[in-house]
Design a protein around this motif. Structure first.
Motif, PDB file in Angstrom:
ATOM      1  N   VAL A 175       0.850  -1.199   0.000  1.00 40.82           N
ATOM      2  CA  VAL A 175       0.000   0.000   0.000  1.00 40.82           C
ATOM      3  C   VAL A 175       0.885   1.247   0.000  1.00 40.82           C
ATOM      4  N   VAL A 178       2.201   2.583  -3.371  1.00 42.18           N
ATOM      5  CA  VAL A 178       1.240   3.426  -4.086  1.00 42.18           C
ATOM      6  C   VAL A 178       1.218   4.830  -3.479  1.00 42.18           C
ATOM      7  N   GLU A 179       1.190   4.892  -2.141  1.00 44.23           N
ATOM      8  CA  GLU A 179       1.082   6.202  -1.490  1.00 44.23           C
ATOM      9  C   GLU A 179       2.341   7.061  -1.677  1.00 44.23           C
ATOM     10  N   LEU A 180       3.495   6.427  -1.759  1.00 41.27           N
ATOM     11  CA  LEU A 180       4.720   7.204  -1.993  1.00 41.27           C
ATOM     12  C   LEU A 180       4.604   7.975  -3.306  1.00 41.27           C
ATOM     13  N   GLY A 181       3.976   7.358  -4.299  1.00 34.31           N
ATOM     14  CA  GLY A 181       3.797   8.022  -5.584  1.00 34.31           C
ATOM     15  C   GLY A 181       2.871   9.221  -5.500  1.00 34.31           C
ATOM     16  N   LYS A 182       1.969   9.201  -4.539  1.00 33.62           N
ATOM     17  CA  LYS A 182       1.039  10.323  -4.373  1.00 33.62           C
ATOM     18  C   LYS A 182       1.663  11.480  -3.588  1.00 33.62           C
ATOM     19  N   GLN A 183       2.753  11.201  -2.871  1.00 30.91           N
ATOM     20  CA  GLN A 183       3.505  12.231  -2.121  1.00 30.91           C
ATOM     21  C   GLN A 183       2.700  12.879  -1.001  1.00 30.91           C
ATOM     22  N   PHE A 186       1.329   8.716   4.488  1.00 32.80           N
ATOM     23  CA  PHE A 186       0.990   7.299   4.643  1.00 32.80           C
ATOM     24  C   PHE A 186      -0.376   7.097   5.298  1.00 32.80           C
TER      25      PHE A 186
ATOM     26  N   TRP B 104      -4.533   7.500 -11.531  1.00 28.45           N
ATOM     27  CA  TRP B 104      -5.167   7.137 -10.261  1.00 28.45           C
ATOM     28  C   TRP B 104      -6.093   8.234  -9.757  1.00 28.45           C
ATOM     29  N   ALA B 110      -6.222  11.381  -3.184  1.00 25.33           N
ATOM     30  CA  ALA B 110      -5.050  11.280  -2.316  1.00 25.33           C
ATOM     31  C   ALA B 110      -5.436  12.025  -1.044  1.00 25.33           C
ATOM     32  N   GLN B 113      -2.605  13.557   6.203  1.00 24.94           N
ATOM     33  CA  GLN B 113      -3.047  13.792   7.572  1.00 24.94           C
ATOM     34  C   GLN B 113      -2.521  15.148   8.032  1.00 24.94           C
ATOM     35  N   LEU B 180       7.626  17.693  -0.316  1.00 20.52           N
ATOM     36  CA  LEU B 180       7.190  16.800  -1.396  1.00 20.52           C
ATOM     37  C   LEU B 180       8.340  15.870  -1.796  1.00 20.52           C
ATOM     38  N   GLN B 183       8.573  12.901   0.465  1.00 21.45           N
ATOM     39  CA  GLN B 183       7.473  11.923   0.281  1.00 21.45           C
ATOM     40  C   GLN B 183       6.811  11.497   1.590  1.00 21.45           C
ATOM     41  N   GLY B 185       4.667  13.498   3.374  1.00 23.85           N
ATOM     42  CA  GLY B 185       3.507  14.318   3.693  1.00 23.85           C
ATOM     43  C   GLY B 185       3.909  15.726   4.098  1.00 23.85           C
TER      44      GLY B 185
END
Lengths: 324, 324
Positions: A175, A178-183, A186, B104, B110, B113, B180, B183, B185
């Motif tokens: 998971v 995928v989230e690393l790509g969204k920046q 987590f 995606w 996306a 938090q 960014l 990565q 957040g």
């Protein structure tokens, strides 16, 4: 002083003071109903809790009873802030498949925000919807802070470290990819973390607490087999730097939890505090990762012993499981 | 039902019920001391608060007094969870300098938090250590949820939306550029957010609340000049999808705040709910960004009017300032 939180029908649990040998405890709900609430007025509550600890250790506390780790929740079942960093160079190196740490890493940590609205109890099953998520553990040291003012320096930040504990920062590697790509951090790949039953003031750690780091091995086992016991003192960044980093643009409320990142040592003989590192080393040396991620039914245990071999924080000891 | 929180010496403030025209209020601290605490037993507290609202609207509430936005804190001065997403395609497109949204993005949001341990009051100065941080605002819609179970579907998630409000997700663009790259957040680049004085149940929004989106323009002004009033209904992902996304690997506790992302419209005539978008459009069309980021002393106002031109949530109206 050593503190713990009993599970109860209250969302923040019930505060108890625990003896140094983790054999006795005494309620502290007359001082504050819970550790979370105690931090709303920590300056007033801390000396009262310390006094309760002295009477417990002197054997004069009324109503002291046997301490039972199995009754414990995480010391704070929920918190308004859970910030977790990365501070070990060998972890960084292995997590990026042998690429050297970027220039910024040696100057300052990276810190993400974790889900803080519902931590699990230290012996509670970890609910995991799929075995294909790359279920992993991360053994770490964490601290609870008092209020940290806006822009606090590392030395001011150091003075705000109130309690120390261990954490399993449960991580879902498939998971996370995928989230690393969204920046965006987590949000889904780091579900509920789990803390040791007991948290302690830094003075309980003696000389093992120095330079705002905890210089002791964190023992991590999978299904009863030692997986690694790297020394937590090898952090590039101490908790002073980590907390100061987080306070640059916003104060930290009293009761903020700050994690020091997955413990890791350059010395491979110490093993690992996370499966992903082991797999990265295998890939580099053998071309293929052999150590599997966790499956439902697998059990992870994380604890730390003092120089006398006595458990300091009690143990995180929990099973990966299907959601009930 | 409309609710607000008065600033007080309590960290969660004091709960009041507010009339539809935002002219009267009545205390609700006998039901729950604060909105944050009310969510610890929302099923019990909600009908009592609704009954209080009915008496206030009927003119039979004892001790009703004039409502004053200036006395308000954010409806939840702190929360155990603040999750904020991105759901507007034109925002995404402009924030990535005209690159089409990744594949995606149209399938799922996306979500990052946010710092949830100390929101600012709606008229409180925003403390900012440097004018070089690229100080920006983001006008958004946000909801407060009841408990959302593990792996909740979008339809289950939709049934957990309890309250709606607006938020300024204060953003530091120069700091964000660095984060960014890490990565992890937005731990430093998104300091304390600020919410409107009033939050309302979805039924107060009539037909403007449909498809789990709020179909009204969000009015954003800088120093008294309208900067944009894009319609919040143009979201690719509704709050049902956003909340379900967040619940994939962990339940959401009652009182979780979920943000819908910076409101943005394809139609450039609607202006912008964040400066960074305006700058991106200028860069693309003119080769250079002209609209400056905010400086100390600049004032941002965010509000939303109903079909009758009446403010629904009251206004966020605050000044950027040096930390005191």
């Amino acid at each position: 002083m050593r503190l713990a939180t009993l599970r109860s029908n209250q969302p923040d649990g019930e505060l108890v003071v625990v003896s140094r040998d983790l054999k006795k405890m005494v309620s502290a709900t007359d001082i504050a109903p819970s550790l979370r609430v105690a931090f709303d007025d920590w300056g007033r509550n801390k000396p009262k809790l310390e006094e309760r600890y002295r009477t417990l250790m002197a054997g004069t506390a009324s109503n002291a009873i046997a301490f039972d780790e199995a009754r414990c929740h995480s010391p704070m079942p929920r918190s308004f802030q859970w910030l977790d960093g990365t501070a070990y160079e060998s972890h960084r190196y292995r997590m990026t498949r042998g690429r050297p740490a970027p220039e910024w890493f040696l100057k300052e940590p990276a810190v993400y925000q974790g889900r803080s609205d519902g931590f699990l109890a230290p012996t509670q099953d970890v609910p995991l919807g799929s075995e294909d998520w790359g279920i992993d553990f991360e053994g770490e040291v964490a601290v609870i802070t008092d209020y940290v003012p806006y822009g606090a320096s590392p030395s001011v930040a150091a003075s705000k470290i109130e309690l120390v504990m261990l954490v399993n920062d449960v991580s879902l590697r498939a998971v996370q990819a995928v989230e690393l790509g969204k920046q965006f951090g987590f949000t889904r790949s780091k579900p509920a973390s789990v803390f040791t039953p007991v948290c302690v003031t830094p003075d309980e750690l003696g000389s093992a607490w120095r330079d705002n780091r905890l210089h002791l091995p964190i023992r991590c086992s999978i299904n009863g087999q030692l997986f690694g016991d790297p020394d937590a003192g090898e952090a590039v960044h101490g908790f002073d730097a980590m907390i100061s980093y987080c306070a640059m643009t916003q104060p930290l409320s009293a009761g903020t939890i700050v994690g020091g990142g997955t413990v890791s040592n350059q010395d491979l003989k110490r093993g690992f505090a996370t499966i992903a590192e082991a797999r990265s080393v295998e890939e580099t040396s053998d071309g293929v990762a052999k150590t599997p991620f966790l499956k439902w039914g697998d059990r992870v245990r994380i604890e730390m012993m003092d120089a006398q071999g006595q458990s300091i924080f009690g143990a995180i000891d929990h099973k990966m499981a299907r959601p009930s």
